[in-house]
Design an enzyme around this catalytic site. Structure first.
Site, PDB file in Angstrom:
ATOM      1  N   HIS A  69       0.700  -1.355   0.024  1.00 34.71           N
ATOM      2  CA  HIS A  69       0.232   0.043  -0.054  1.00 34.71           C
ATOM      3  C   HIS A  69       0.874   1.309   0.086  1.00 34.71           C
ATOM      4  O   HIS A  69       0.441   2.051  -0.791  1.00 34.71           O
ATOM      5  CB  HIS A  69      -0.965  -0.165   1.377  1.00 34.71           C
ATOM      6  N   GLU A  72       2.039   1.967  -3.228  1.00 30.58           N
ATOM      7  CA  GLU A  72       1.058   2.267  -4.055  1.00 30.58           C
ATOM      8  C   GLU A  72       1.001   3.934  -4.097  1.00 30.58           C
ATOM      9  O   GLU A  72       1.014   4.727  -5.140  1.00 30.58           O
ATOM     10  CB  GLU A  72      -0.003   1.796  -3.939  1.00 30.58           C
ATOM     11  N   HIS A  73       0.974   4.344  -2.626  1.00 29.86           N
ATOM     12  CA  HIS A  73       1.273   5.963  -2.530  1.00 29.86           C
ATOM     13  C   HIS A  73       2.499   6.528  -3.522  1.00 29.86           C
ATOM     14  O   HIS A  73       2.274   7.408  -3.878  1.00 29.86           O
ATOM     15  CB  HIS A  73       1.273   6.267  -0.965  1.00 29.86           C
ATOM     16  N   GLU A 145      -4.553   8.009   7.526  1.00 27.86           N
ATOM     17  CA  GLU A 145      -5.234   6.763   6.835  1.00 27.86           C
ATOM     18  C   GLU A 145      -5.635   5.876   7.582  1.00 27.86           C
ATOM     19  O   GLU A 145      -6.895   5.343   7.877  1.00 27.86           O
ATOM     20  CB  GLU A 145      -4.732   6.521   5.419  1.00 27.86           C
TER      21      GLU A 145
END
Lengths: 428, 425
Positions: A69, A72-73, A145
């Site tokens: 994840h 991905e950012h 997040e």
């Protein structure tokens, strides 16, 4: 390069496919008349892949939780400090990305300048740029997040179900990791993951809209050269016992009334292709015929005031993990749990109503027709299907082939009332 | 879109878009959003959903819909500024994919569903009303489950009180005791007989189909004086800013700010407001995204959007409690840039393209198109989506600046988190 075409005349839908010399598989679903174009570029890599052997190395590597994840950012920034969002801003496209248990995907939708956008998508996903500074900057954003998810009761009740079901399978680990685990992420580890999993032969590009395959392939040629040295990625999956970890899990959060999920773990993974698709459809038929608004059980629970319209079901099955969930809000989740277990025992001993099975099949087939109304939904669902080596246009054919015996057998093996779990989020 | 008058106050609107595999048939009852009726309006569709004369239970309804090739029916309420609509929508597979036409049967179903509810001695079933009162109570108290939505609602409530746009459309728990089956039934009769009604038929349609649907539904509607509720826009006059702090047992705090824009949605300034709000906080290249998130790493989300009917801008973000002041200051600093016209050409051009993409995308969803046209009808506009995109594209930097200058901060709402991270047991 050869483009293959597959037509489903009943649906009036077509799929074109091609394999690029880099190993990238490209699929096109032509949609005429729609305003939107959609492209989604995904890799078979997600939060599950925490231990693996980098091609060319002999030692196994274990990486910090949440790294897929995080990666991905970080893919959105390039060496000039320009964010891919800024480049899409120039064309007006709406871009995004997501990471799940076994897929990371980058996507955009637009209503014009499709090929320019495709150019940007292929460019930024093939140009990683990680520095100490830009990696550190993301800690705060992803930290918020993670905290946002900590407050979301739907997310917590879902993950707690996985924690109660799985002993070792990494599906039980939060996709974004923890504030602590992501603090160990460095540019070096990000590059290691990128170089291992973002190899074109591990990726799929899906295009939906009024698009020309040959034209699109010119952009693939521009960004990807002939087969890149990669080799096999060895993914390590720990052994998972068949039994549950514990039957009950509870968390207290600021909610108005209890939320619950009843979970059933799938003990027959390692399937793919049509076999896996069939297993998914058979599972959906059971969920639809036993728990949908058309079922006797739903009416009974609703009329007793034990469930409301939030009640629903889902199943997620892949080659690495699988589970089915039933849940919603209820003042008395334990009572719902007992009634559902009782109903499953009864069905296992008496069999499911054949009419309900037939009705469920028809419902699924007509839901499949609706998928083709929405280019975004098509792209997202079909990426998952194609990564699992399934032909998205074969859904109704496979659904039609399901027999009563398939359904009954699956009911007995998967919906075992002695191996399910109950996860509850209660008010403080 | 083509409009056919069925009778006074009742219009059939046709949106022919054959690219879809489904059709959508919807009935909207337009009523004012009032404190005295908001809970009644929320309860009504929930009770109707339970059963009608022909299909008396949830299961009977559901099985009938399964037989109609798994038609899906949705019902509920949706706010439109100071007004609301009670909606009934049916989505069904269009003829080409099933080899027969079920439009007439879907229309008959909606007619039964809406107009022939289960009644006992001229009133709704007490059992259904009581059980849906419990469900509605849970839905109302359940607002707290989604902290972002909760904070935004509390901000709206602080701005407008329990009236019109300041209300929660699910209603208020304290009203439930007094609602009896007969009171709800008379509210229902009143809605049927006097609300402005819009019926939509969208998807693969033609004159014959429209005529069939018209014939089936025309029989149940009487002429009425029904009109749309006119929304009083939030005036941008000078007032002291309200500060509201509420503590909650959550990990992440939510900062929500409400601003009064004073722009008529049908007026010339509206496209500039939409464009300005996109530049400020409505896109991944917006000032809020680039600064609050990307530059200062304060938040995962920091967004601004405009509620068209009421002309209210809501700014919403999730932050660490101790970052309140720095986040507030940064949001206001970015907003001041908007007011001072510190907006570059790239931002304007990007926002125009981004919005053109968003508005064009509405055309790919029957539901979005219906909602767009319904809102336009309520506003008394007949503009198309393309026409609106043209207006956006004509907006200048001066126009954005002049609209932004007049926007007034009304309320700062802070849901203050006081919880450390928790684990399940």
């Amino acid at each position: 390069m050869i483009t293959e075409k597959y037509l489903n005349a009943e649906l009036n839908e077509e799929m074109q496919s091609a394999i690029h010399e880099s190993g990238l598989r490209v699929y096109l679903f032509p949609k005429k008349g729609f305003s939107k174009y959609y492209a989604i570029y995904g890799t078979a890599y997600g939060s599950l892949n925490r231990t693996f052997t980098v091609p060319g190395e002999s030692e196994m590597t274990t990486v910090p939780d949440g790294i897929a994840h995080y990666l991905e950012h970080k893919m959105f920034e390039d060496e000039n400090g320009i964010d891919a969002f800024e480049r899409f801003a120039e064309t007006g496209a709406s871009a995004n990305a997501f990471t799940s248990f076994d897929v990371t995907a980058y996507l955009f939708s637009c209503t014009d300048r499709f090929y320019e956008n495709l150019d940007i998508l292929l460019d930024f996903v093939n140009h990683p740029h990680f520095t100490e500074e830009n990696v550190a900057k993301e800690q705060g954003i992803i930290g918020q997040e993670i905290k946002m998810y900590d407050d979301e009761p739907d997310w917590r009740v879902f993950f707690n179900t996985l924690i109660a079901m799985f002993h070792n399978n990494p599906v039980k680990i939060d996709i974004a990791g923890t504030v602590e685990s992501i603090s160990y992420i460095t540019p070096e580890i990000l590059y290691k993951c990128y170089n291992t999993f973002y190899n074109p032969s591990n990726m799929i590009l899906i295009l939906v809209g009024d698009i020309d395959m040959d034209e699109a392939m010119k952009y693939v040629d521009k960004h990807l050269s002939a087969k890149q040295p990669g080799g096999e990625i060895k993914r390590y999956s720990p052994d998972e016992p068949e039994d549950r970890v514990k039957e009950y899990i509870e968390q207290r959060l600021s909610v108005s009334q209890p939320m619950f999920r009843i979970g059933f773990k799938d003990n027959h993974p390692n399937m793919s292709g049509k076999e896996l698709l069939k297993k998914e459809i058979v599972t959906e038929i059971i969920l639809e015929s036993v728990f949908s608004t058309s079922s006797d059980l739903y009416l009974d629970l609703y009329e007793k005031g034990l469930i409301d319209s939030s009640f629903g079901t889902e199943t997620e099955l892949s080659s690495e993990y699988g589970f089915s969930l039933i849940g919603g809000e209820s003042a008395e989740p334990e009572k719902v749990y007992e009634i559902i277990k009782g109903e499953l025992s009864r069905l296992i001993s008496d069999g499911i109503d054949t009419k309900a099975v037939e009705r469920a099949k028809k419902v699924l087939i007509s839901q499949d027709v609706r998928v083709f109304n929405n280019v975004v939904e098509m792209g997202n669902l079909f990426l998952r299907r194609l990564l699992n080596n399934q032909n998205p246009l074969e859904y109704r054919e496979v659904a039609k082939s399901v027999t009563y015996d398939d359904v009954y057998k699956r009911l007995c093996e998967h919906f075992n009332p002695d191996n399910c779990v109950l996860s509850v989020v209660k008010p403080l | 879109m083509e409009t056919i008058r069925i009778c006074d106050g009742v219009d059939l609107r046709i949106v022919n878009e054959p690219k879809f595999k489904t059709n959508l048939m919807s009935v909207y009852f337009n009523i004012p959003l009032k404190r005295s009726t908001v809970t009644y309006a929320a309860l009504l569709p929930a009770v109707l959903k339970r059963g009608c004369v022909k299909y008396p239970t949830l299961k009977d309804i559901s099985r009938r819909l399964d037989d109609l090739y798994s038609t899906t029916v949705n019902t509920g309420v949706r706010t439109k500024g100071d007004g609301e609509v009670i909606y009934f929508t049916a989505e069904y597979v269009s003829d080409r994919f099933i080899g027969e036409s079920i439009s007439a049967e879907v229309a008959e179903f909606l007619k039964e569903f809406i107009f022939s509810p289960l009644t006992v001695n001229g009133s709704f079933s007490e059992e259904y009303v009581n059980s849906e009162k419990v469900n509605l109570k849970n839905a109302i108290t359940g607002l707290i489950n989604d902290k972002k939505e909760y904070a935004e609602f509390k901000c709206r409530e602080a701005m407008f009180g329990q009236d019109g746009f300041g209300m929660f459309e699910a209603g208020y728990t304290e009203d439930l005791d007094e609602i009896t089956p007969s009171k709800l039934y008379s509210f229902y009769k009143d809605v049927l007989n006097s609300a402005k009604v819009d019926i939509f038929l969208s998807g693969s349609t033609n004159d014959k189909l429209a005529e069939t649907v018209k014939k089936i539904l025309a029989s149940v509607f009487q002429p009425r004086e029904g009109v749309y509720e006119k929304t009083q826009i939030a005036e941008n006059i000078e007032k002291p800013v309200k500060n509201v702090v509420e503590e909650a047992d959550v990990v992440q705090s939510k900062l929500c700010m409400g601003l009064r824009c004073g722009v008529e949605p049908s007026g010339n300034e509206y496209p500039a407001l939409v464009l300005g709000s996109c530049i400020f906080g409505g896109s991944p290249f917006s000032k809020l995204f680039m600064n609050v998130r990307e530059k200062l790493s304060l938040a995962y989300y920091a967004v601004a959007r405009v509620a068209m009917f009421k002309s209210v801008m809501l700014i919403s973000s999730g932050i660490q409690t101790e970052n309140y002041q720095v986040a507030y200051d940064e949001i206001m600093a970015q907003f001041k840039k908007m007011q001072d016209g510190v907006i570059d050409e790239f931002e304007i051009e990007s926002a125009k393209k981004y919005l053109s993409n968003s508005y064009n995308s509405l055309k790919d969803s029957l539901r979005s198109m219906e909602d767009y046209y319904l809102s336009q009808a309520i506003l008394g506009n007949c503009g198309t989506i393309d026409k609106f995109i043209e207006k956006i594209n004509a907006v200048t930097s001066e126009q954005i600046c002049s609209v932004m200058k007049n926007i007034k901060l009304d309320t700062v709402y802070f849901l203050k988190g006081k919880r450390a991270d928790g684990e399940a047991e």
